[in-house]
Design a protein around this motif. Structure first.
Motif, short mmCIF file in Angstrom:
data_model
loop_
_atom_site.label_atom_id
_atom_site.label_comp_id
_atom_site.label_asym_id
_atom_site.label_seq_id
_atom_site.Cartn_x
_atom_site.Cartn_y
_atom_site.Cartn_z
N PHE A 1 101.38 -9.65 -3.54
CA PHE A 1 100.28 -9.83 -4.13
C PHE A 1 99.35 -10.02 -2.75
O PHE A 1 99.50 -10.61 -1.82
N VAL A 2 98.35 -9.05 -2.92
CA VAL A 2 97.18 -8.95 -1.57
C VAL A 2 95.91 -9.22 -2.12
O VAL A 2 95.51 -8.79 -3.37
N THR A 3 95.13 -10.31 -1.46
CA THR A 3 93.70 -10.70 -1.70
C THR A 3 92.97 -9.66 -0.75
O THR A 3 93.49 -9.54 0.56
N GLY A 4 91.80 -9.28 -1.05
CA GLY A 4 91.17 -8.58 -0.04
C GLY A 4 91.65 -7.01 0.11
O GLY A 4 91.51 -6.30 1.09
N GLY A 5 92.37 -6.57 -0.93
CA GLY A 5 92.89 -5.36 -0.53
C GLY A 5 92.26 -4.10 -0.74
O GLY A 5 92.79 -3.09 -0.70
N ALA B 1 93.17 3.81 -7.83
CA ALA B 1 93.46 4.99 -7.06
C ALA B 1 94.18 5.14 -5.94
O ALA B 1 94.99 6.12 -5.73
N ALA B 2 94.30 3.89 -5.33
CA ALA B 2 95.36 3.86 -4.13
C ALA B 2 96.73 3.69 -4.41
O ALA B 2 97.43 3.86 -3.82
N GLY B 3 96.95 3.40 -5.84
CA GLY B 3 98.28 3.07 -6.21
C GLY B 3 98.80 1.73 -6.32
O GLY B 3 99.93 1.48 -6.67
N ALA B 4 97.71 0.95 -6.37
CA ALA B 4 98.07 -0.60 -6.55
C ALA B 4 97.66 -0.94 -7.97
O ALA B 4 96.99 -0.45 -8.77
N GLU B 5 98.32 -2.07 -8.26
CA GLU B 5 97.93 -2.73 -9.68
C GLU B 5 96.67 -3.82 -9.59
O GLU B 5 96.87 -4.56 -8.81
N LEU C 1 100.04 -5.79 -6.10
CA LEU C 1 99.03 -6.40 -6.94
C LEU C 1 98.04 -6.74 -6.28
O LEU C 1 97.91 -7.61 -5.28
N ALA C 2 96.80 -6.27 -6.61
CA ALA C 2 95.59 -6.52 -5.57
C ALA C 2 94.67 -6.98 -6.45
O ALA C 2 94.15 -6.83 -7.69
N LEU C 3 93.82 -8.31 -5.85
CA LEU C 3 92.83 -9.11 -6.32
C LEU C 3 91.73 -8.06 -6.27
O LEU C 3 91.17 -7.77 -5.11
N THR C 4 90.83 -8.15 -7.40
CA THR C 4 89.87 -7.21 -7.22
C THR C 4 88.72 -7.98 -8.12
O THR C 4 89.05 -8.59 -9.10
#
Length: 293
Positions: free
Chosen positions: A4-8, A42-46, A28-31
């Motif tokens: 889990f990445v914030t600021g991804g 587009a980068a391949g993350a959820e 898994l990216a916080l958006t």
């Protein structure tokens, strides 16, 4: 790992996400917006829609992950109050993420700035700054590292004053923006103060290494350039933008004036040796040649 990445989707975060995906992890990216969600996909993350203020969303993201990397920050330096609000928001977010991971032995990698030590380059053994305009960030990160005693494999990647890519990012990027607005490539004081720097792609490798290998409660320095003089940074900016280069008052830089004026070189010797990290991308002064007038 599922991370889990914030600021991804920011300058650093997008590099970190790519580095994780290229090395067999899922993300898994916080958006915060539709555009960010599209960029993450587009980068391949959820994507996971939400912001740092959405503590329940943060807890849910951390609960389903094998590890967490925190990079998000509001980056509002327009006034002391705005900066304080950003720091408070991040502090609450870090506390929520950390509590969710207690007892799990999962990795939690957060970020901070390299410390300022008068008279020498700071090292990984030096304590973070806990006073001043961004002292709250230091206190929050120290609390995160303290979770090592509660079953969280915490670590902090300390970032230098400029994390750059293609001529943008960090304090040097702020200098560039101010130069565009004011018509002068300015620097505080006599400009001999030094700022450390790192390319975003090199920093991303260190975040991955910390996630995979760092022991609990440890701090690491993502420093490639130990310290460039600010007047040299301003000189490249001025040349690229065809603007005069000269000293300006600290008030030009708003709430960051005090920090901009201080000499703050930093070393990464221990990080390079212990985690086998070796920066490979262009230095700050080389990368600033990508600035377009």
């Amino acid at each position: 790992m599922h991370v889990f990445v914030t600021g991804g989707t920011g300058l650093i975060g997008s590099a970190v996400v790519a580095e994780l995906l290229d090395n067999g992890h899922t993300v898994l990216a916080l958006t915060r917006s539709d555009a960010s969600a599209q960029a993450a996909t587009a980068a391949g993350a959820e994507p996971l829609r939400g912001s740092l203020a959405d503590l329940d969303t943060l807890r849910a993201g951390a609960a389903g992950a094998d590890g967490v990397i925190h990079l998000a920050f509001a980056n509002d330096f327009s006034s002391p109050d705005a900066l304080a609000k950003s720091v408070a928001e991040e502090s609450a977010a870090l506390a929520a993420l950390g509590e969710e991971l207690v007892g799990s032995d999962r990795p939690f990698v957060t970020c901070s700035g390299t410390p300022h030590v008068p008279g020498r380059a700071s090292t990984e053994a030096d304590p973070l700054m806990t006073e001043g305009p961004v002292g709250g960030r230091g206190r929050a990160v120290m609390s995160v590292l303290g979770l090592a005693s509660r079953g969280v494999r915490t670590s902090a990647v300390r970032l230098p004053r400029t994390v750059h890519n293609q001529g943008s990012g960090g304090f040097a990027g702020l200098l560039t923006g101010i130069a565009r607005r004011t018509g002068v490539s300015g620097y505080p004081g006599d400009g001999t103060q030094r700022w450390p720097a790192v390319h975003a792609l090199d920093a991303a490798v260190l975040f991955r290494l910390a996630l995979e290998h760092a022991e609990a409660g440890t701090a690491w320095h993502a420093v490639a350039d130990e310290g460039d003089q600010v007047r040299d940074i301003a000189a490249v900016i001025g040349r690229r933008l065809n603007l005069p280069v000269e000293p300006v008052g600290a008030e030009t830089f708003g709430p960051l004036g005090q920090i901009f004026a201080s000499d703050q070189p930093s070393s990464s010797a221990y990080t390079r040796q212990a985690l086998d990290w070796e920066p490979k991308h262009p230095s700050l002064l080389e990368d600033l040649e990508n600035i377009q007038s």
